[in-house]
Scaffold this active site. Structure first.
Site, PDB file in Angstrom:
ATOM      1  N   SER A   1      33.105  48.792  34.172  1.00 23.91           N
ATOM      2  CA  SER A   1      34.742  47.749  34.083  1.00 23.91           C
ATOM      3  C   SER A   1      35.718  49.041  34.237  1.00 23.91           C
ATOM      4  O   SER A   1      37.238  48.991  34.451  1.00 23.91           O
ATOM      5  CB  SER A   1      34.701  46.361  33.425  1.00 23.91           C
ATOM      6  OG  SER A   1      34.606  46.149  34.621  1.00 23.91           O
TER       7      SER A   1
ATOM      8  N   TYR B   1      31.634  50.085  44.860  1.00 20.93           N
ATOM      9  CA  TYR B   1      31.349  49.950  43.535  1.00 20.93           C
ATOM     10  C   TYR B   1      30.967  49.711  42.055  1.00 20.93           C
ATOM     11  O   TYR B   1      30.678  50.429  41.531  1.00 20.93           O
ATOM     12  CB  TYR B   1      31.832  47.761  43.620  1.00 20.93           C
ATOM     13  CG  TYR B   1      31.920  47.766  42.025  1.00 20.93           C
ATOM     14  CD1 TYR B   1      32.791  47.574  41.795  1.00 20.93           C
ATOM     15  CD2 TYR B   1      30.077  46.251  42.030  1.00 20.93           C
ATOM     16  CE1 TYR B   1      33.175  46.365  40.944  1.00 20.93           C
ATOM     17  CE2 TYR B   1      31.352  46.137  40.449  1.00 20.93           C
ATOM     18  CZ  TYR B   1      32.159  46.124  39.949  1.00 20.93           C
ATOM     19  OH  TYR B   1      32.308  44.742  38.456  1.00 20.93           O
TER      20      TYR B   1
ATOM     21  N   VAL C   1      31.363  46.963  29.995  1.00 21.51           N
ATOM     22  CA  VAL C   1      30.046  45.835  29.583  1.00 21.51           C
ATOM     23  C   VAL C   1      29.525  47.580  29.266  1.00 21.51           C
ATOM     24  O   VAL C   1      27.888  46.805  27.770  1.00 21.51           O
ATOM     25  CB  VAL C   1      29.632  45.056  30.734  1.00 21.51           C
ATOM     26  CG1 VAL C   1      29.556  43.763  29.973  1.00 21.51           C
ATOM     27  CG2 VAL C   1      29.109  45.777  31.772  1.00 21.51           C
TER      28      VAL C   1
ATOM     29  N   LYS D   1      37.830  50.233  36.679  1.00 24.40           N
ATOM     30  CA  LYS D   1      38.870  50.123  37.920  1.00 24.40           C
ATOM     31  C   LYS D   1      40.171  50.282  37.684  1.00 24.40           C
ATOM     32  O   LYS D   1      40.890  49.789  38.004  1.00 24.40           O
ATOM     33  CB  LYS D   1      38.380  48.528  37.337  1.00 24.40           C
ATOM     34  CG  LYS D   1      37.200  48.212  37.680  1.00 24.40           C
ATOM     35  CD  LYS D   1      37.565  46.355  36.913  1.00 24.40           C
ATOM     36  CE  LYS D   1      35.241  45.881  37.433  1.00 24.40           C
ATOM     37  NZ  LYS D   1      35.557  44.676  36.861  1.00 24.40           N
TER      38      LYS D   1
HETATM   39  N1  LIG Z   1      33.431  44.153  32.780  1.00 26.22           N
HETATM   40  C1  LIG Z   1      32.298  45.100  33.375  1.00 26.22           C
HETATM   41  O1  LIG Z   1      32.122  46.330  32.880  1.00 26.22           O
HETATM   42  C2  LIG Z   1      31.273  44.952  34.686  1.00 26.22           C
HETATM   43  C3  LIG Z   1      31.060  45.953  35.461  1.00 26.22           C
HETATM   44  C4  LIG Z   1      29.783  45.663  35.790  1.00 26.22           C
HETATM   45  N2  LIG Z   1      29.408  46.564  36.690  1.00 26.22           N
HETATM   46  C5  LIG Z   1      29.375  44.743  36.614  1.00 26.22           C
HETATM   47  O2  LIG Z   1      30.048  44.289  37.538  1.00 26.22           O
HETATM   48  O3  LIG Z   1      29.462  43.168  36.676  1.00 26.22           O
END
Ligand SMILES: NC(=O)CC[C@H](N)C(=O)O
Length: 308
Positions: free
Chosen positions: A63, A190, A260, A66
């Site tokens: 994430s 994504y 994550v 993002k």
């Molecule tokens: N919090 C994250 O890093 C989530 C990203 C992960 N690719 C998801 O969409 O679940």
């Protein structure tokens, strides 16, 4: 201030706790990562680099990507993106779906999954998914000023095969007319952006423009305006750690974005960009040791956006 000594100290004192927290395993490929990895990188606005532990090993930024797709979407569409996504903390998990229904398909912010998927849809405008992925990878290389940044295809495939909740979120957005492209096209991009593999050193370099009023001091290139850099930092502070954003602001006092994969990018405006990595997560899905390391770094350096 001897930054290297501070980093070494923090690394040594937290090292015995490596492996604490829960490694994300809902993306099967992430479950294979060694939970004892622990790296830190600080790059100051004058370009000095300080590393500790596994700072040179690429990991899945998830994430944290993002922040960079938000920057691209703002560059492409300007403030019009705020018709598709809000700017408020969500107070719920990163992959929550309930709020989306109550709020008519407008995700709370660009950093929860629903909001990030909406942003990726905007980055995809006028491109094929392959081109959009290429644009994102090139942007990361441009920011970090390094050519060897790649997408880990195994991680991307792993999430593509199991990302049922993200498919639900994307289809939900589409049902509200808030996604311009088919869910599988947007998610193809994504999942690849989330699977970008950067080391702490590369990630800290890529985030440096946010610490330097929008100019990348490594290249001298202006990436975004001063105002836009401030605003991205504001969103990182208020929304960058999901339902743990308040706690992160309280403990660390710097804008930050977690993933994550166990990474966190933190920005000390006017001072430095910091990246940490430790795969074990806390209950909010943020790196447990990484948050502690940043808390210690902020305490030792005095870096805070809330006053000297
Ligand atoms: N919090 C994250 O890093 C989530 C990203 C992960 N690719 C998801 O969409 O679940």
């Amino acid at each position: 201030m001897d930054l290297q000594a501070i980093l070494d100290d923090i690394h040594d004192s937290l090292s015995p706790r490596r492996g604490e927290g829960r490694v994300a395993d809902y993306i099967p490929q992430l479950a294979h990562v060694d939970p004892k990895k622990f790296g830190m990188a600080v790059v100051t606005v004058d370009g000095a680099v300080h590393l500790a532990g596994d700072a040179q090993e690429p990991f899945s930024i998830q994430s944290i990507s993002k922040v960079f797709t938000l920057t691209l979407a703002l560059g492409k569409h300007g403030e019009a993106i705020w018709k598709r996504v809000g700017r408020e903390p969500s107070g719920s998990a990163f992959n929550s779906i309930v709020q989306l229904e109550y709020e008519g398909g407008i995700p709370r912010n660009p950093f929860i999954n629903a909001g990030a998927i909406a942003i990726t849809d905007l980055v995809l405008a006028g491109h094929t998914p392959k081109e959009a992925i290429g644009e994102i990878v090139r942007f990361m290389r441009y920011l970090a000023d390094e050519d060897d940044i790649i997408v880990d295809q195994d991680v991307a495939r792993s999430e593509q095969a199991t990302g049922f909740r993200n498919f639900a979120l994307a289809n939900f957005l589409r049902s509200f007319g808030k996604l311009d492209h088919a869910a599988e096209l947007v998610l193809g991009v994504y999942f690849h952006q989330c699977a970008l593999a950067l080391s702490c050193r590369q990630l800290a370099r890529a985030g440096l423009f946010l610490a330097n009023s929008g100019i990348n001091p490594l290249t001298g290139h202006r990436v975004v305006s001063h105002l836009r850099a401030r605003r991205i930092n504001a969103l990182m502070l208020t929304c960058g750690h999901y339902d743990g954003s308040g706690d992160f602001a309280y403990r660390v006092g710097l804008p930050g974005k977690s993933g994550v994969g166990g990474g966190i990018l933190a920005v000390a405006p006017g001072k430095a960009s910091v990246a940490v990595w430790s795969p074990g997560l806390n209950d909010n899905g943020n790196s447990l040791l990484g948050s502690l390391a940043l808390e210690m770094l902020a305490a030792r350096t005095g870096w805070s956006i809330f006053g000297a």
